[in-house]
Design a protein around this motif. Structure first.
Motif, PDB file in Angstrom:
ATOM      1  N   HIS A  78      28.942 -43.503 -60.549  1.00  0.00           N
ATOM      2  CA  HIS A  78      29.323 -44.469 -59.498  1.00  0.00           C
ATOM      3  C   HIS A  78      30.726 -45.022 -59.783  1.00  0.00           C
ATOM      4  CE1 HIS A  78      25.023 -44.377 -58.692  1.00  0.00           C
ATOM      5  NE2 HIS A  78      25.200 -45.089 -57.594  1.00  0.00           N
ATOM      6  N   PHE A  95      24.970 -44.163 -53.632  1.00  0.00           N
ATOM      7  CA  PHE A  95      24.682 -42.730 -53.574  1.00  0.00           C
ATOM      8  C   PHE A  95      23.609 -42.489 -52.515  1.00  0.00           C
ATOM      9  CE2 PHE A  95      26.083 -41.102 -58.052  1.00  0.00           C
ATOM     10  CZ  PHE A  95      27.404 -41.344 -57.698  1.00  0.00           C
ATOM     11  N   SER A 102      24.651 -41.209 -45.241  1.00  0.00           N
ATOM     12  CA  SER A 102      25.519 -42.389 -45.390  1.00  0.00           C
ATOM     13  C   SER A 102      25.782 -43.037 -44.030  1.00  0.00           C
ATOM     14  CB  SER A 102      26.855 -41.997 -46.031  1.00  0.00           C
ATOM     15  OG  SER A 102      26.649 -41.481 -47.318  1.00  0.00           O
ATOM     16  N   GLY A 228      29.119 -34.960 -51.647  1.00  0.00           N
ATOM     17  CA  GLY A 228      29.525 -34.343 -52.915  1.00  0.00           C
ATOM     18  C   GLY A 228      29.713 -32.836 -52.807  1.00  0.00           C
ATOM     19  N   ILE A 237      23.782 -34.914 -52.888  1.00  0.00           N
ATOM     20  CA  ILE A 237      24.356 -36.196 -53.311  1.00  0.00           C
ATOM     21  C   ILE A 237      25.569 -36.513 -52.431  1.00  0.00           C
ATOM     22  CG2 ILE A 237      25.836 -35.227 -55.171  1.00  0.00           C
ATOM     23  CD1 ILE A 237      23.821 -38.292 -55.907  1.00  0.00           C
ATOM     24  N   VAL A 239      27.982 -40.064 -50.652  1.00  0.00           N
ATOM     25  CA  VAL A 239      28.480 -41.395 -51.008  1.00  0.00           C
ATOM     26  C   VAL A 239      28.659 -42.234 -49.750  1.00  0.00           C
ATOM     27  CG1 VAL A 239      30.452 -42.651 -51.994  1.00  0.00           C
ATOM     28  CG2 VAL A 239      29.689 -40.510 -53.053  1.00  0.00           C
ATOM     29  N   GLU A 278      19.527 -47.838 -53.065  1.00  0.00           N
ATOM     30  CA  GLU A 278      19.141 -46.561 -53.693  1.00  0.00           C
ATOM     31  C   GLU A 278      17.656 -46.612 -54.044  1.00  0.00           C
ATOM     32  OE1 GLU A 278      21.870 -45.403 -56.810  1.00  0.00           O
ATOM     33  OE2 GLU A 278      23.568 -45.412 -55.433  1.00  0.00           O
ATOM     34  N   GLY A 287      23.890 -36.568 -59.256  1.00  0.00           N
ATOM     35  CA  GLY A 287      24.845 -37.660 -59.487  1.00  0.00           C
ATOM     36  C   GLY A 287      25.732 -37.354 -60.682  1.00  0.00           C
TER      37      GLY A 287
END
Ligand code: 7TS
Length: 410
Positions: A78, A95, A102, A228, A237, A239, A278, A287
């Motif tokens: 993070h 995450f 997101s 990611g 993953i 963000v 999360e 992650g």
């Protein structure tokens, strides 16, 4: 002046990506589908394998050595993301699974204060991930969804920006870089207009964060989403960056374990940021892998990545423009994608024949059906590049286009 290619040692970068050694239909793989997902360097693959072999444990709960190590690495990731996009702290970094989640998180959690008739502005070039969540929300809550138009070049139309961001607007949600046109939108300027109208600025950075230096504070984005897997990291993953006061004021998107501080029979208080968002056991190995992908990109330098992308895309546009009957979509100044069509040949046929030559591109609507209707085409073919691609690969791709034309006799 030295080219970025001269500064970067592309051959040694390529050696980090095991998949680039493989052949497809007997030909060397030319991977030009990076906007869909990037390939992964061995550093990322090995870090994930190392996690499973050496310190696999659940995070934020077990007071044993493995649990401590896993928690530390996951938290460290993070922090790396925060540094990468120049956020204040790991507390701004949530995450998720991907950009889609997101953006859904924002659409679900941010909107408590919205009332009937409030407006949300998106653009005609949005990916469905930054379109459908707002469209559904608007339908459910009686909100109005407004569309900022694109001009003939494929840039956001200045007048349409002004017309569609007004005092009625509560949220402006735009892509930073279009996955079809390659357009790089002036997010900083639009955020200013949004804020002058007391609206929030949400940014879909799926095609920007992998390819250029990002400074969320300079952009003054309220939220910034990315995946990611498009930036050398694993799938699973993503963000969401958010300004702290906004994240603090929002309700969690998912409820359950991990995201709580205290639960009684009467009620629940939530964990501190970012863990409040999360819930449940997270994608821990992913992650960790993303953290290593960020290290890899940081070591190269995002300005160099951007420079290399520019060289590749300019070369590709130049060579494609020399082929008769090819239409290229999008502005001259662009991100690392080039969408095109070959006269009288469906984009899927272009992609299929290129595949037989070992060249992987994408064809279709690219999850941008509204944009296709504006461009008045059912589909485009699209080549998208990343730091490990080469000019020789672009030459192979252009030879492939000539083969497509020969097969169809055009
Ligand atoms: N936003 C943009 C601008 C994208 O390009 C994509 C994926 C997404 C959101 C969604 O990302 P995800 O990781 O949640 O799936 N774009 C593409 C593409 O262009 N081809 O395949 C996926």
């Amino acid at each position: 002046m030295l080219s970025t290619k001269t500064i970067l040692d592309i051959e040694s970068i390529r050696k980090d990506f095991p998949i680039l050694q493989r052949r497809v239909h007997g030909k060397p793989l030319v991977y030009f589908d990076n906007a869909a997902t990037s390939q992964k360097p061995k550093q990322v693959i090995e870090a994930m394998e190392f996690y499973y072999k050496n310190y696999n444990a659940n995070i934020h709960r077990s007071i044993h050595e493995l649990g401590e190590e896993a928690t530390a690495k996951f938290e460290e990731a993070h922090g790396k993301i925060a540094d990468f996009i120049k956020a204040d702290s790991y507390q701004n970094i949530i995450f998720t699974k991907n950009t889609t989640e997101s953006l859904n998180l924002v659409a679900y959690s941010l909107t408590a204060g919205l009332k009937k008739g409030d407006e949300i502005a998106v653009s005609q070039m949005e990916h469905h991930s930054n379109f459908v969540p707002w469209q559904q929300l608007a339908k459910q809550r009686g909100l109005k969804l407004k569309f900022i138009k694109i001009d003939d070049e494929g840039k956001l139309d200045g007048e349409s920006i002004r017309e569609n961001i007004t005092k009625k607007t509560k949220i402006v949600s735009l892509t930073h870089v279009s996955n079809v046109l390659g357009t790089i939108n002036p997010i900083g300027e639009i955020a200013k207009i949004a804020h002058e109208n007391d609206a929030l600025m949400v940014v879909d950075g799926a095609q920007a964060a992998p390819h250029m230096p990002i400074d969320v504070k300079k952009l003054d984005a309220d939220f910034y989403a990315f995946s990611g897997h498009k930036m050398l990291g694993p799938t699973g993953i993503g963000v969401l960056y958010g300004k702290k006061e906004l994240l603090e004021s929002m309700q969690p998107f998912l409820y359950g374990g991990e995201m709580i501080r205290e639960v009684t029979f009467d009620g629940t208080s939530f964990n501190e940021l970012p863990w409040k968002f999360e819930a449940g056991t997270m994608n821990i190995a992913e992650g960790v892998g993303l953290g290593v992908a960020i290290d890899y990109l940081t070591k190269i330098g995002m300005n160099h990545v951007q420079g290399r992308d520019k060289e590749l895309v300019s070369y590709a546009v130049e060579k494609l423009s020399e082929v008769d009957g090819v239409t290229i979509y999008g502005p001259k100044e662009r991100g690392a994608v080039v969408s095109f069509n070959v006269d009288n040949i469906h984009a899927h046929d272009v992609a299929q024949i290129l595949d037989s030559e070992g060249v992987a591109i994408r064809a279709g609507h690219h999850c941008c059906m509204p944009l296709m209707s504006v461009l008045k085409v059912p589909a485009t073919a699209r080549a998208s590049f990343y730091l490990y691609n080469t000019e020789q690969e672009i030459d192979a791709f252009i030879n492939g286009i000539h083969k497509v034309k020969n097969v169809f006799g055009v």
